[in-house]
Design an enzyme around this catalytic site. Structure first.
Site, PDB file in Angstrom:
ATOM      1  CE1 TYR A 131      -4.761   3.510   9.284  1.00 16.58           C
ATOM      2  CE2 TYR A 131      -5.374   3.304  11.591  1.00 16.58           C
ATOM      3  CZ  TYR A 131      -4.569   2.940  10.539  1.00 16.58           C
ATOM      4  OH  TYR A 131      -3.559   2.023  10.728  1.00 16.58           O
ATOM      5  CE  LYS A 159       4.809   2.882  13.362  1.00 13.28           C
ATOM      6  NZ  LYS A 159       4.572   2.400  12.004  1.00 13.28           N
ATOM      7  N   PRO A 173      -3.264  -0.612  18.899  1.00 10.38           N
ATOM      8  CG  PRO A 173      -5.161  -1.839  18.351  1.00 10.38           C
ATOM      9  CD  PRO A 173      -4.448  -1.226  19.515  1.00 10.38           C
ATOM     10  CG  HIS A 193      -1.951  -0.989   1.290  1.00 10.92           C
ATOM     11  ND1 HIS A 193      -3.029  -0.929   2.147  1.00 10.92           N
ATOM     12  CD2 HIS A 193      -2.122  -2.121   0.563  1.00 10.92           C
ATOM     13  CE1 HIS A 193      -3.807  -1.975   1.942  1.00 10.92           C
ATOM     14  NE2 HIS A 193      -3.278  -2.723   0.997  1.00 10.92           N
ATOM     15  CE1 TYR A 212      -0.652   3.370   9.900  1.00 16.12           C
ATOM     16  CE2 TYR A 212       0.049   2.611   7.734  1.00 16.12           C
ATOM     17  CZ  TYR A 212      -0.794   2.514   8.828  1.00 16.12           C
ATOM     18  OH  TYR A 212      -1.766   1.554   8.845  1.00 16.12           O
TER      19      TYR A 212
END
Ligand code: APR
Ligand code: PHB
Length: 402
Positions: free
Chosen positions: A204, A300, A296, A75, A388
């Protein structure tokens, strides 16, 4: 009693223990891995599934990335959704080409177990009454029962890779370890559904009704999460109620929504941030979830386990080459630098996207302004993107013998 000797005794066959065992193997260092669950349990356990660029690179460099490269979903970006609109963050463009790969943690574990078995080095499943001792001596031990017999493994070093509920961290005297903890007033209800993902990237969502997350496992399996109260009984959530709430939170003004399908797995997990320091006592070294837990939201957990064991492998390699202990002595400090940055990021993602039960109207407006700023500022998006996809490892692959 059966007495065995090895160089490094590893407690736990999750990602941390298996990765460490393989890194040591590649350096010609012997280990024994002791796991209290069965092989099937360890492989079937549904966990997170986002691998940072550096974790993917590590698995490939270790020679265990073949299926990951074939089946993992790369992604380049993700979406942040609020006030009914999705905002795209192009992580690859903002980080000079880095990305994340979606590949279930249980798939990573399966590949690592296969690799371990191919080395013929010992890996015990279903070990009972596992304990560790003589931590401050030069010959620490792991004791357990297996196949009806008592076993004792005498080691040069122990690696506590037995997760948050393991036996290694509690074996360290309380006075020798500090803990830092934050418990969040919510949990995640997670489902796996037989539905083709309706977006190629993660979404998200911060919604008035609470956080929701759209993810996936494969071209036919969607993975979704909902913010719920921390001790919510799963019985309160029949499948229909789950879909109603998912769609209410995730549907955006352009009509995007997750595709509905048969729910094949569902569970609720609490959320906490936790760090134990130092990550070492005598000859016991903690790695992964045994030393730290992240909520979560930042994805990570597995990645931190991987970076810990890279640092530990470097230190053990140096020790066996010339008996130098400098890197063993630095292990905890080096790991904790990265761990605390990941803690900060995970806390920030969590508090920025969830609705806290005790928040004021001011808090919520400030939260929406945070998201508005994030998705409108290249600097803010770059900050999210570089964290990220994963901050740089503290040590090089070469120094760990790769
Ligand atoms: N004896 C032996 N093994 C044990 C014991 C024990 N007393 N207690 C726990 N274990 C095993 C667990 O069954 C598990 O297989 O240790 C392993 C720990 O694995 P994980 O919990 O997966 O932890 P870790 O390897 O550090 O990986 C971190 O796991 O929890 C996720 O999100 C987290 O992705 C992160 C990753
Ligand atoms: C998952 O796919 O399981 C997942 C993705 C992103 C997260 C957490 C979990 O932040």
């Amino acid at each position: 009693m059966r007495v065995l000797r090895t160089q490094v005794g590893i407690v736990g066959a999750g990602p941390a223990g298996l990765l460490l065992g393989h890194l040591l193997h590649l350096n010609g260092i012997d280990s024994v891995i002791v796991e209290n669950r069965s092989r099937d349990y360890v492989i079937d356990r549904v966990r997170a599934g986002v691998l940072e660029q550096g974790t993917v690179d590590l698995l490939i460099a270790m020679g265990v990335g073949e299926r990951l490269q074939r089946e993992g979903l790369r992604h380049d970006g993700l979406y942040i959704s609020f006030r009914g609109n999705r905002h795209h963050i192009d992580m690859a463009e903002l980080t000079g080409g880095k990305a994340i790969t979606v590949y279930g943690q249980n798939e990573v574990v399966k590949d690592l177990i296969d690799a371990r078995i191919a080395t013929t080095r010992p890996l015990y499943f279903e070990a009972e009454d596992v304990s560790v001792g003589a931590l401050e001596s030069s010959s620490p031990v792991i004791r357990f029962r297996h196949g009806g017999a008592d076993h004792e493994i005498r080691c040069d070093f122990l690696a506590g890779c037995d997760g948050f509920h393991g036996v290694c961290r509690p074996s360290i005297p309380e006075r020798a370890i500090a803990t830092y903890e934050r418990i969040y007033p919510f949990g995640w209800l997670g489902i796996l559904a037989e539905a083709a993902p309706s977006s190629t990237e993660l979404v998200y969502t911060c919604h008035e009704r609470g956080f929701a997350l759209f993810s996936m496992r494969s071209p036919t399996i969607t993975r979704l999460y909902l913010q719920v109260p921390p001790d919510e009984p799963i019985e309160n959530w029949p499948d229909e109620a789950i879909w109603d709430e998912m769609l209410a939170r995730m549907t955006t003004s352009d009509g995007w929504k997750p595709r509905v399908g048969r729910i094949v797995q569902k569970s609720v997990t609490p959320m906490r941030s936790f760090v134990a320091a130092p990550m070492r006592h005598g000859r016991l070294f903690l790695a992964g979830d045994s030393a730290h837990i992240v909520p979560p939201t930042g994805a990570k957990g597995l990645n931190l386990a991987a970076s810990d064991v890279l640092v530990l492998a470097r230190a053990l390699k140096a020790y066996y080459e010339d008996r130098s202990t400098g890197w063993l002595d630095e292990y905890s400090d080096v790991c904790l630098r990265r761990v605390w940055k990941a803690q900060r990021f995970s806390w920030w993602m969590t508090t920025t996207l969830h609705r806290a039960p005790d928040e004021s109207a001011f808090d919520h407006q400030r939260q929406l302004a945070d998201l508005d700023y994030l998705t409108g500022s290249r600097a803010a998006m770059t900050s999210l993107a570089e964290q990220y996809v994963g901050l740089p490892a503290e040590v090089s692959f070469e120094s760990a013998g790769l």
